[in-house]
Design a protein around this motif. Structure first.
Motif, short mmCIF file in Angstrom:
data_model
loop_
_atom_site.label_atom_id
_atom_site.label_comp_id
_atom_site.label_asym_id
_atom_site.label_seq_id
_atom_site.Cartn_x
_atom_site.Cartn_y
_atom_site.Cartn_z
N GLN A 95 4.24 5.91 0.90
CA GLN A 95 4.71 4.84 1.47
C GLN A 95 6.05 4.96 2.47
O GLN A 95 6.16 4.44 3.43
CB GLN A 95 5.06 3.86 0.37
N TRP B 192 5.11 3.43 6.00
CA TRP B 192 5.38 2.13 5.82
C TRP B 192 5.21 1.44 7.32
O TRP B 192 4.89 0.15 7.47
CB TRP B 192 6.60 1.81 5.24
N GLY C 240 2.06 -0.03 8.79
CA GLY C 240 1.55 -1.13 8.14
C GLY C 240 0.26 -1.19 7.56
O GLY C 240 -0.16 -2.23 7.01
N ALA C 241 -0.32 0.14 7.17
CA ALA C 241 -1.76 0.15 6.65
C ALA C 241 -1.38 1.30 5.45
O ALA C 241 -1.18 2.32 5.67
CB ALA C 241 -2.70 0.63 7.62
N PHE C 242 -2.06 0.81 4.38
CA PHE C 242 -1.88 1.63 3.17
C PHE C 242 -3.15 1.97 2.35
O PHE C 242 -4.01 1.00 2.42
CB PHE C 242 -0.69 1.29 2.14
N VAL D 260 -1.13 0.66 -2.64
CA VAL D 260 -0.93 -0.80 -2.85
C VAL D 260 -1.04 -0.91 -4.44
O VAL D 260 0.04 -1.69 -4.84
CB VAL D 260 -2.19 -1.41 -2.36
N GLU E 88 2.35 -2.76 -6.17
CA GLU E 88 2.02 -4.12 -6.78
C GLU E 88 2.62 -3.90 -8.42
O GLU E 88 3.13 -5.00 -8.84
CB GLU E 88 0.72 -4.52 -6.44
N GLU F 214 8.57 -5.47 -1.15
CA GLU F 214 8.92 -5.26 0.29
C GLU F 214 8.37 -4.10 0.88
O GLU F 214 8.76 -3.66 1.95
CB GLU F 214 10.51 -5.32 0.16
N TYR F 215 7.46 -3.51 -0.09
CA TYR F 215 6.98 -1.99 0.48
C TYR F 215 6.24 -2.18 1.89
O TYR F 215 6.02 -1.09 2.48
CB TYR F 215 5.84 -1.35 -0.69
N ARG F 216 5.73 -3.28 2.13
CA ARG F 216 5.23 -3.20 3.73
C ARG F 216 6.19 -3.38 4.71
O ARG F 216 5.97 -3.35 5.84
CB ARG F 216 4.13 -4.47 3.59
N ASP F 217 7.38 -3.72 4.25
CA ASP F 217 8.52 -4.13 5.35
C ASP F 217 9.60 -2.77 5.60
O ASP F 217 10.32 -2.67 6.48
CB ASP F 217 9.07 -5.44 4.93
#
Length: 207
Positions: A147, A151, A154-156, A161, A165, A177-180
């Motif tokens: 991550q 990060w 923007g694709a994991f 994920v 989560e 907030e792991y996508r940001d």
């Protein structure tokens, strides 16, 4: 290379990285506390001045004006210079935050590399070690490093994920907030890695 040999080789680097991570974070926190205190003092002074301006019957010999100017030349003046300094160093603060994230990501990379040396990229036969938020430590290390590295793209992959989560549900909503942003510092904080000894203790679970 045996895991013990690997850990001996990286020990100095781990000591340095962890020390720098926590020193940087403490410095940023102290700056924010100082600015918050000055802002609060200024706002309090202006609130009192406004009260007396709206309720002149309570104002003794121009107390509202006195408070206003005392606030301006006292904490507000300090705040002005502090805010000016804060604005001038905003880029530096952002760089420090990036540095904390990068250093934390490096620490996760050290851990991941040790796991890879011992168990390979598929981690075949890797024990749980210990559970954190219902997830094996080695799984969080592996996905946390991924991550932190990817990060911004923007694709994991699904394992990343799933891991984050679950962390968001079981540990802290901040992990959502792991996508940001990089979550590397959040992870080492979750692990309780305050020192190199903490790091080494966890890694030796996988000897």
């Amino acid at each position: 290379m045996l895991l013990d040999d690997y850990l001996a080789e990286i020990e100095h680097a781990v000591v340095t990285v962890i020390s720098e991570i926590h020193a940087e974070h403490e410095h940023l926190a102290q700056l924010q506390l100082e600015l918050t205190a000055l802002t609060a003092a200024t706002e309090d002074g202006y609130r009192r001045a406004e009260f007396f301006a709206l309720n002149p019957e309570f104002d003794d010999e121009g107390l509202a004006t006195a408070i206003h100017w005392d606030t301006y030349f006292g904490p507000d003046k300090d705040r002005y210079y502090k805010e000016r300094d804060a604005q001038a160093t905003e880029a530096k603060i952002s760089t420090r935050r990036f540095s904390i994230a990068a250093l934390s990501g490096n620490l996760l990379q050290y851990a991941r590399q040790g796991l890879s040396i011992r168990y390979g990229k598929n981690r075949a036969g890797c024990p749980v070690g210990r559970e954190v938020a219902g997830i094996s430590l080695h799984e969080i290390i592996w996905q946390g490093r991924n991550q932190a590295l990817h990060w911004e793209e923007g694709a994991f992959h699904p394992p990343v994920v799933k891991c984050f989560e679950q962390l968001a549900a079981n540990a802290s909503t901040s992990f959502s907030e792991y996508r940001d942003r990089s979550m590397a510092y959040d992870i080492i904080t979750l692990f309780g890695w305050q020192s190199a000894d903490d790091f080494m203790r966890d890694m030796r679970l996988y000897k």
